[in-house]
Design an enzyme around this catalytic site. Structure first.
Site, PDB file in Angstrom:
ATOM      1  N   GLN A 153       0.770  -1.053   0.035  1.00  0.00           N
ATOM      2  CA  GLN A 153      -0.108  -0.050  -0.096  1.00  0.00           C
ATOM      3  C   GLN A 153       0.888   1.201  -0.113  1.00  0.00           C
ATOM      4  O   GLN A 153       1.059   1.972   0.985  1.00  0.00           O
ATOM      5  CB  GLN A 153      -0.785  -0.025   1.061  1.00  0.00           C
ATOM      6  CG  GLN A 153      -1.744   1.094   1.253  1.00  0.00           C
ATOM      7  CD  GLN A 153      -3.168   0.659   0.623  1.00  0.00           C
ATOM      8  OE1 GLN A 153      -3.463  -0.455   0.492  1.00  0.00           O
ATOM      9  NE2 GLN A 153      -3.617   1.513  -0.277  1.00  0.00           N
ATOM     10  N   PHE A 154       1.427   1.428  -1.090  1.00  0.00           N
ATOM     11  CA  PHE A 154       2.275   2.785  -1.174  1.00  0.00           C
ATOM     12  C   PHE A 154       1.613   4.126  -0.801  1.00  0.00           C
ATOM     13  O   PHE A 154       2.132   4.964  -0.386  1.00  0.00           O
ATOM     14  CB  PHE A 154       2.778   2.945  -2.644  1.00  0.00           C
ATOM     15  CG  PHE A 154       2.158   3.586  -3.891  1.00  0.00           C
ATOM     16  CD1 PHE A 154       2.128   4.817  -3.937  1.00  0.00           C
ATOM     17  CD2 PHE A 154       1.137   2.803  -4.565  1.00  0.00           C
ATOM     18  CE1 PHE A 154       1.423   5.563  -4.724  1.00  0.00           C
ATOM     19  CE2 PHE A 154       0.422   3.270  -5.454  1.00  0.00           C
ATOM     20  CZ  PHE A 154       0.444   4.618  -5.582  1.00  0.00           C
ATOM     21  N   THR A 155       0.372   4.139  -0.973  1.00  0.00           N
ATOM     22  CA  THR A 155      -0.395   5.240  -0.667  1.00  0.00           C
ATOM     23  C   THR A 155      -0.300   5.528   0.839  1.00  0.00           C
ATOM     24  O   THR A 155      -0.671   7.011   1.318  1.00  0.00           O
ATOM     25  CB  THR A 155      -1.925   5.313  -1.245  1.00  0.00           C
ATOM     26  OG1 THR A 155      -2.578   4.322  -0.429  1.00  0.00           O
ATOM     27  CG2 THR A 155      -1.814   4.875  -2.593  1.00  0.00           C
TER      28      THR A 155
END
Length: 149
Positions: free
Chosen positions: A78-80
């Site tokens: 989950q890079f966000t």
């Protein structure tokens, strides 16, 4: 590293409409990797999360860990989680690791959790995924290897 840790009754993930991972009762972890993360962050996060005492004991207190319960884990990249939305309307992802670094540390995290004897399912890195879960409690925690929160 940052994680959103949710105690779940069940969770699953599909990628491009194809089921790729699921976990029974345990934890669903959304994991973000930053440009500054190292193997030390991986070790810290794996140990911290599997030992979090967020499952009920016989008295109904949150006193047991995933290891105590023999639960499973679903881990989704989950890079966000490193999105900075403090300025303007479009988040900046400057603090998120590049895909190659992020995938390597993500895989190390999964391996570190498995080394504790936990059954781990994963999503598919760098694809559009749909995650379904039943949050139990609800119990949701934020964990940061740099201890920013």
């Amino acid at each position: 590293m940052r994680a959103v840790v949710q105690k779940t009754l069940r969770s699953s993930v599909t990628s491009d409409g194809v089921p790729v991972g699921s976990a029974k009762s345990g934890l669903t972890v959304l994991l973000g990797v930053s440009v500054n993360d190292t193997e030390a962050d991986v070790r810290y996060m794996a140990e911290k999360i599997v030992h979090l005492r967020i499952f009920e004991d016989e008295a109904g207190k949150l006193n047991h860990s995933l290891l105590d319960e023999g639960g499973e884990m679903l881990v989704i990249s989950q890079f966000t989680l490193y999105g900075d939305a403090r300025h303007g309307r479009r988040p900046s992802y400057i603090e998120a690791a590049k895909p190659e670094q992020a995938e390597a540390l993500y895989e190390q995290f999964v391996a570190a959790v498995r080394a504790f004897g936990v059954t781990v399912a994963t999503g598919r890195f760098r694809t559009h995924m749909v995650v379904s879960l039943e949050n139990d409690g609800p119990v949701t925690l934020l964990v940061d290897s740099k201890k920013n929160f």
